[in-house]
Design an enzyme around this catalytic site. Structure first.
Site, mmCIF file in Angstrom:
data_model
loop_
_atom_site.group_PDB
_atom_site.id
_atom_site.type_symbol
_atom_site.label_atom_id
_atom_site.label_comp_id
_atom_site.label_asym_id
_atom_site.label_seq_id
_atom_site.Cartn_x
_atom_site.Cartn_y
_atom_site.Cartn_z
ATOM 1 C CB CYS A 50 75.728 82.332 -16.896
ATOM 2 S SG CYS A 50 75.929 84.103 -17.175
ATOM 3 C CE LYS A 68 81.885 80.685 -19.091
ATOM 4 N NZ LYS A 68 81.762 79.262 -18.733
ATOM 5 C CG PHE A 81 74.310 87.460 -12.864
ATOM 6 C CD1 PHE A 81 75.516 87.089 -12.302
ATOM 7 C CD2 PHE A 81 74.303 88.561 -13.709
ATOM 8 C CE1 PHE A 81 76.688 87.781 -12.561
ATOM 9 C CE2 PHE A 81 75.469 89.268 -13.980
ATOM 10 C CZ PHE A 81 76.656 88.876 -13.403
ATOM 11 C CD GLU A 131 83.517 76.701 -11.522
ATOM 12 O OE1 GLU A 131 83.054 75.734 -12.162
ATOM 13 O OE2 GLU A 131 83.834 77.783 -12.068
#
Length: 412
Positions: free
Chosen positions: A163, A334, A398, A313
């Site tokens: 990502c 998102k 990932f 985060e």
């Protein structure tokens, strides 16, 4: 002497618009591009929602041969690249195309092609597997196909860091131009992994939400968040050496001033505890940009709506910015477009540029329940009109791949 790098072109195709302007209009209208899965029959899946590109017919953009020979991920890549290239005003008359590169990544590549050809192999035998299977399936082909389509003969690279692929592509392209190796690079990412095996893989690792309300499916930083929604599309920006852009009279959207990349070296899917890896990427980007943390006006967060990502985060932003984290505006787009995986950082870079251009911060839409672990100013539900001079965009992939880029308002 290091070169300065500016952004001169934008291209995107997303679940809320098939061009940059359509997509940005959707952001400003707080449009949610999430809906029921239509690309395949999801009756047997717990996951019911995705974020698909709407009203998409590849024949509207590509010739018959291209439609047949390009995986959906490459189709998206070419469409966004053409828009960005046209927007930049670059031509063979004003630019040596041998010095124009392509850095476009994809997290998964041609997954739907891989699935379809494996089904053919098992059902009909190896002789029926398409000779185009490998060229359609491998992850480097979006970058290669863009170069072929536009005749760009500089470096052509495909960075695959899950990502973070698009953000790393943009960052490495920036470094390349900064060091004087290329004059122009089209950089970003694409993804089209919405198919049975793609959804099944993420679903079985418990990464996807099983929400039953599309407006409560992708809810970054919300206490009730339960996983991400898979999206698709592409985001490409044109990076250009400043003097080259000025010489040809290009319009300049913004300057790319900082890039940081790190590895968690911790776990294949989970972020490192307390977000220390992501924090180091942000700190590196801030140092590279030669700015102070308090100068950052807005952070477009990775913000996937998974429990650990959003919590860690938040911690990472606090570690990286210190006291400045109490004032910085942070949002995740998102909720609008879902998680575009390897394309996320490309689309979000476009959003950051438009945020600077319009002096607004896009909101985190469909937010309801405050989470004590995500206590930054996440710009809930409503656009914030404010001074936007310096913007950071984060991507976390990932494998522990972290990337942050910093863009600055161009003042001539």
């Amino acid at each position: 002497m290091e070169k300065r790098v500016v952004i001169t072109g934008l291209g995107a195709i997303t679940p809320i618009g098939n061009t940059v302007e359509e997509t940005w209009k959707g952001i400003k209208e707080k449009k949610c591009g999430i809906d029921t899965i239509k690309l395949f029959n999801a009756e047997n899946f717990k996951t019911k929602f995705d974020a698909e590109v709407k009203d998409f017919n590849p024949a509207d953009y590509l010739d018959v041969k291209q439609v047949k020979r390009l995986d959906r991920s490459s189709q998206f890549a070419i469409i966004a690249a053409r828009e960005a290239f046209k927007d930049s005003g670059i031509t063979k008359e004003n630019t040596d195309l041998e010095n124009v590169g392509v850095y476009v990544g994809s997290g998964i590549g041609g997954l739907s092609t891989i699935q379809a050809q494996c089904e053919t192999n098992y059902a009909k035998g190896n002789n029926r597997v398409s000779p185009m299977f490998i060229p359609m399936g491998i992850a480097n082909m979006p970058a290669g196909n863009i170069a072929i389509d536009l005749g760009l003969k500089g470096e052509s690279m495909s960075i695959v860091t899950a990502c973070s692929s698009a953000t790393h592509s943009i960052g490495e392209a920036y470094r390349n131009i900064k060091s004087g190796y290329e004059e122009v690079i089209l950089a970003g990412g694409c993804e089209a992994a919405i198919c049975e095996v793609g959804i099944a893989g993420f679903e079985n690792m418990k990464a996807l939400t099983h929400a039953t309300d599309k407006n409560r499916a992708s809810i970054p930083f919300d206490k009730e968040r339960s996983g991400f929604v898979m999206g698709e599309g592409a985001g490409i920006i044109v990076l250009e050496e400043l003097e080259h852009a000025q010489k040809r009279g290009a319009k300049i959207y913004a300057e790319l001033v900082g890039y940081g990349a790190t590895s968690d070296a911790y776990h294949i899917t989970s972020p490192s505890p307390d977000g220390e890896g992501a924090a180091r990427a942000m700190i590196r980007a801030i140092k590279d940009a030669n700015i102070k943390p308090e100068e950052i006006d807005y952070i477009n967060a990775h913000g996937t709506a998974t429990h650990l990502n959003d919590m860690y985060e938040t911690m990472a932003i606090k570690k990286a910015l210190g006291e400045a984290s109490k004032k910085v505006l942070v949002s995740s787009t998102k909720g609008n477009v879902g998680h575009l995986l390897g394309a996320a950082g490309g689309v979000e870079a476009v959003f950051c540029v438009k945020s600077i251009q319009d002096q607004i911060v896009p909101p985190t839409i469909n937010y309801k329940e405050k989470d004590e672990d995500c206590d930054l100013d996440i710009v809930p539900n409503e656009i914030r009109e404010t001074n936007v001079n310096i913007v950071m965009s984060n991507s976390l992939g990932f494998g522990g791949h972290n990337g942050s880029i910093i863009m600055k308002r161009w003042e001539g």
